[in-house]
Design an enzyme around this catalytic site. Structure first.
Site, mmCIF file in Angstrom:
data_model
loop_
_atom_site.group_PDB
_atom_site.id
_atom_site.type_symbol
_atom_site.label_atom_id
_atom_site.label_comp_id
_atom_site.label_asym_id
_atom_site.label_seq_id
_atom_site.Cartn_x
_atom_site.Cartn_y
_atom_site.Cartn_z
ATOM 1 C CD GLU A 82 -41.291 -68.352 14.232
ATOM 2 O OE1 GLU A 82 -41.960 -67.349 13.924
ATOM 3 O OE2 GLU A 82 -40.607 -68.436 15.291
ATOM 4 C CD GLU A 126 -39.322 -61.613 12.089
ATOM 5 O OE1 GLU A 126 -39.410 -61.554 13.338
ATOM 6 O OE2 GLU A 126 -39.208 -62.678 11.456
#
Length: 340
Positions: A142, A241
């Site tokens: 990620e 985010e």
């Protein structure tokens, strides 16, 4: 890079018989232009991955009352309430086990612009990542490129003491310095629940609310630090985010990208045109400003032009002394000069 589109050419003759064509130009710099969501849109109110136009979008949250609206132009807006962690993103999607390494995709870039740079709607948010995000597989990684944040710059990544984690070094991309971090976790991922994977982060030293991110340059710089991505790219998306730690389930706020694009050299987005404050036709007036900026017709900077009390035409003739076409930016106005 600043880019320009020329129009409205008017020919004049200067002292000494030097022929100069001058035109007012328009800037396509999306950070300076007024931008807004365009195209058709779709709104998500639960965790989902969907195509839209040439892009894919995703919204994910661990709890709460959340939504996100995505547009075919690549821009999007996000709202979250009573969450621990919330992600919204839009960009390019390659899929599970694509078999495509980043080197096979073309040189990747992302443009982004925050409508509210201060993220003023945040409440009970203790971390936030604004930038570009994705996954690669084989191995599962990620990855983040973080250009902005609130409330504080993330420097805690990899502080758990895991082997090989923490700060790996500092790189320079797009004229800015980024610290590179590694972490290793075990939790939900694109491959399922409770899976182990590695995280790579590039975190900009000084945050910005608009700009172009050279994604491939980050990947190449990571490799120089011994941090290779997986052989299968899954996605590359502009990301918003936000969340909180310790988790109390009450983070809320909104993130709005009035401009967002992910693309390669082969499919760069079209220009965003911003009209200048004034259009001046005919001979230019004398300008006494100290300097102006000069570009070629591809938008590449040729440097700073020292005027020293001269008008722009005389300064160009003195500096370059050869036939050519130049774009000069001065006092918020861009003009094109063709010296014959």
């Amino acid at each position: 890079m600043e880019k320009f589109i020329a129009k409205c050419i008017v020919k004049i003759v200067c002292a000494g018989g030097l022929a100069v064509s001058t035109s007012v130009a328009q800037t396509e710099d999306f950070c300076l232009a007024e931008t807004s969501h365009t195209g058709t849109s779709e709104t998500a109110t639960s965790n989902t991955i969907q195509p839209i136009g040439d892009y894919h979008y995703e919204m994910w949250a661990d709890a709460g009352d959340n939504s996100a609206t995505y547009y075919t132009d690549g821009s999007f807006s996000c709202e979250f309430s009573n969450v621990n962690d919330y992600l919204c993103r839009e960009g390019l999607f390659y899929g599970q086990n694509s078999g495509l390494s980043y080197k096979q995709l073309g040189h990747l870039y992302a443009d982004f612009k925050l409508t509210d740079p201060t993220l003023s709607t945040y409440q009970n948010v203790t971390y936030s990542y604004i930038g570009v995000y994705g996954w690669s597989q084989d191995p599962l990684i990620e990855w983040y490129i973080v250009d902005s944040w609130k409330p504080s710059r993330p420097t805690w990544i990899g502080n758990s003491g895991c082997e090989g984690c923490g700060l790996q070094g500092t790189i320079e991309v797009d004229g800015a310095k980024y610290d590179v971090y590694v972490d290793k976790v075990q939790r939900g991922s694109i491959e399922g629940d409770n899976t182990p994977f590695t995280q790579y982060f590039s975190v900009r030293k000084a945050k910005r609310n608009c700009g172009t991110i050279d994604i491939t340059a980050h990947f190449e710089a990571w490799e120089q630090l011994g941090l290779a991505l997986g052989s299968s790219m899954y996605e590359a998306k502009v990301l918003g985010e936000a969340g909180q730690y310790p988790e109390n389930g009450n983070a809320s706020g909104s993130i709005d990208f009035s401009y967002a694009r992910v693309y390669t050299d082969a499919n760069k987005p079209g220009p965003i045109v911003s009209e200048p404050d004034a259009i001046v036709a005919g001979p230019l007036v004398q300008r006494e400003a100290a300097t102006a900026r000069v570009f070629d017709m591809q938008g590449r900077s040729l440097g700073t032009l020292s005027l020293k009390g001269m008008n722009v035409e005389d300064a160009l003739r003195d500096a370059y002394k050869v036939s050519g076409t130049y774009m000069v930016k001065q006092d918020g106005m861009v003009r094109v000069y063709t010296i014959k």
